[in-house]
Scaffold this motif. Structure first.
Motif, mmCIF file in Angstrom:
data_model
loop_
_atom_site.group_PDB
_atom_site.id
_atom_site.type_symbol
_atom_site.label_atom_id
_atom_site.label_comp_id
_atom_site.label_asym_id
_atom_site.label_seq_id
_atom_site.Cartn_x
_atom_site.Cartn_y
_atom_site.Cartn_z
ATOM 1 N N ASN A 67 88.755 -0.876 -39.673
ATOM 2 C CA ASN A 67 88.638 -2.333 -39.536
ATOM 3 C C ASN A 67 88.334 -2.776 -38.108
ATOM 4 O OD1 ASN A 67 89.213 -2.636 -42.276
ATOM 5 N ND2 ASN A 67 91.416 -2.592 -41.877
ATOM 6 N N GLY A 68 87.464 -2.061 -37.431
ATOM 7 C CA GLY A 68 87.059 -2.455 -36.087
ATOM 8 C C GLY A 68 88.077 -2.152 -35.005
ATOM 9 N N GLU A 69 89.107 -1.389 -35.359
ATOM 10 C CA GLU A 69 90.125 -1.015 -34.379
ATOM 11 C C GLU A 69 90.203 0.505 -34.290
ATOM 12 O OE1 GLU A 69 93.445 -4.512 -34.619
ATOM 13 O OE2 GLU A 69 93.607 -2.883 -36.054
ATOM 14 N N VAL A 70 90.660 0.978 -33.139
ATOM 15 C CA VAL A 70 90.977 2.396 -33.006
ATOM 16 C C VAL A 70 92.471 2.501 -32.754
ATOM 17 C CG1 VAL A 70 90.337 2.422 -30.523
ATOM 18 C CG2 VAL A 70 90.463 4.566 -31.831
ATOM 19 N N GLU A 71 93.102 3.361 -33.532
ATOM 20 C CA GLU A 71 94.543 3.608 -33.370
ATOM 21 C C GLU A 71 94.729 4.934 -32.660
ATOM 22 O OE1 GLU A 71 98.279 3.203 -36.261
ATOM 23 O OE2 GLU A 71 96.985 4.899 -36.775
ATOM 24 N N CYS A 72 95.498 4.921 -31.602
ATOM 25 C CA CYS A 72 95.771 6.134 -30.845
ATOM 26 C C CYS A 72 96.598 7.101 -31.699
ATOM 27 C CB CYS A 72 96.528 5.782 -29.560
ATOM 28 S SG CYS A 72 96.970 7.242 -28.602
ATOM 29 N N GLY A 73 96.219 8.370 -31.653
ATOM 30 C CA GLY A 73 96.912 9.372 -32.443
ATOM 31 C C GLY A 73 98.257 9.792 -31.891
ATOM 32 N N TRP A 74 98.557 9.391 -30.663
ATOM 33 C CA TRP A 74 99.822 9.839 -30.075
ATOM 34 C C TRP A 74 100.978 8.886 -30.392
ATOM 35 C CZ3 TRP A 74 98.951 12.105 -24.474
ATOM 36 C CH2 TRP A 74 98.182 13.280 -24.591
ATOM 37 N N HIS A 75 100.841 7.626 -30.031
ATOM 38 C CA HIS A 75 101.975 6.696 -30.234
ATOM 39 C C HIS A 75 101.548 5.440 -30.976
ATOM 40 C CE1 HIS A 75 102.614 8.865 -26.289
ATOM 41 N NE2 HIS A 75 103.575 9.340 -27.060
ATOM 42 N N MET A 76 100.365 5.488 -31.561
ATOM 43 C CA MET A 76 99.889 4.472 -32.505
ATOM 44 C C MET A 76 99.579 3.106 -31.912
ATOM 45 S SD MET A 76 101.997 5.580 -35.896
ATOM 46 C CE MET A 76 103.582 5.729 -35.133
ATOM 47 N N ALA A 77 99.328 3.050 -30.616
ATOM 48 C CA ALA A 77 98.769 1.803 -30.071
ATOM 49 C C ALA A 77 97.427 1.559 -30.747
ATOM 50 C CB ALA A 77 98.584 1.917 -28.564
ATOM 51 N N LYS A 78 97.059 0.293 -30.873
ATOM 52 C CA LYS A 78 95.768 -0.053 -31.445
ATOM 53 C C LYS A 78 94.986 -0.932 -30.476
ATOM 54 C CE LYS A 78 96.950 0.059 -36.357
ATOM 55 N NZ LYS A 78 96.950 -0.741 -37.603
ATOM 56 N N PHE A 79 93.657 -0.779 -30.546
ATOM 57 C CA PHE A 79 92.755 -1.548 -29.691
ATOM 58 C C PHE A 79 91.608 -2.067 -30.536
ATOM 59 C CE2 PHE A 79 94.640 1.902 -27.291
ATOM 60 C CZ PHE A 79 95.097 1.297 -26.128
ATOM 61 N N CYS A 80 91.164 -3.276 -30.224
ATOM 62 C CA CYS A 80 89.928 -3.801 -30.798
ATOM 63 C C CYS A 80 88.765 -3.063 -30.125
ATOM 64 C CB CYS A 80 89.829 -5.301 -30.550
ATOM 65 S SG CYS A 80 88.222 -5.989 -31.009
#
Ligand code: FES
Length: 119
Positions: A67-80
């Motif tokens: 959905n246009g975001e990337v979720e970090c695989g380490w601690h699950m932060a998300k970014f547009c």
């Protein structure tokens, strides 16, 4: 000894891939230092820093795109992906953005001064 690294003194366009080599929802990494991630979001291309601003996980290697975001695989932060802004903690700092352009069937990223292009 590591591989040779060329110092980039001026911003320049670096070819990323052909348009059809990066499908919607996919990401690739540009061989720069620090690395740049280039994403295809619904047929549009965007580039951000590859390292998560929380603790330097590689988003292209270990992230999840949805959905246009990337979720970090380490601690699950998300970014547009389009803006680089944080959409979920623990990251607090936006991802750096880079200009992308498509010329013909090729995707290019504009690499600014201060980022090394690996030779
Ligand atoms: S390294 Fe990405 S959330 Fe921690």
């Amino acid at each position: 000894m590591g591989e040779p690294i060329a110092v980039d003194h001026t911003a320049r366009s670096v070819r990323v891939c052909a348009v059809d080599e990066l499908a919607p929802g996919a990401v690739t990494k540009v061989n720069t230092l620090p690395a740049i991630a280039v994403f295809n979001v619904d047929g549009e291309f965007f580039a951000t820093s590859d390292l998560c601003s929380h603790d330097n996980s590689s988003l292209s290697d270990e992230g999840y795109i949805e959905n246009g975001e990337v979720e970090c695989g380490w601690h699950m932060a998300k970014f547009c992906i389009k803006s680089g802004v944080v959409t979920a903690p623990p990251a607090k700092t936006p991802l750096r953005k880079f200009d992308v352009r498509v010329e013909g069937r090729e995707v290019y990223v504009q690499v600014p001064e201060g980022i090394l292009i690996r030779g």
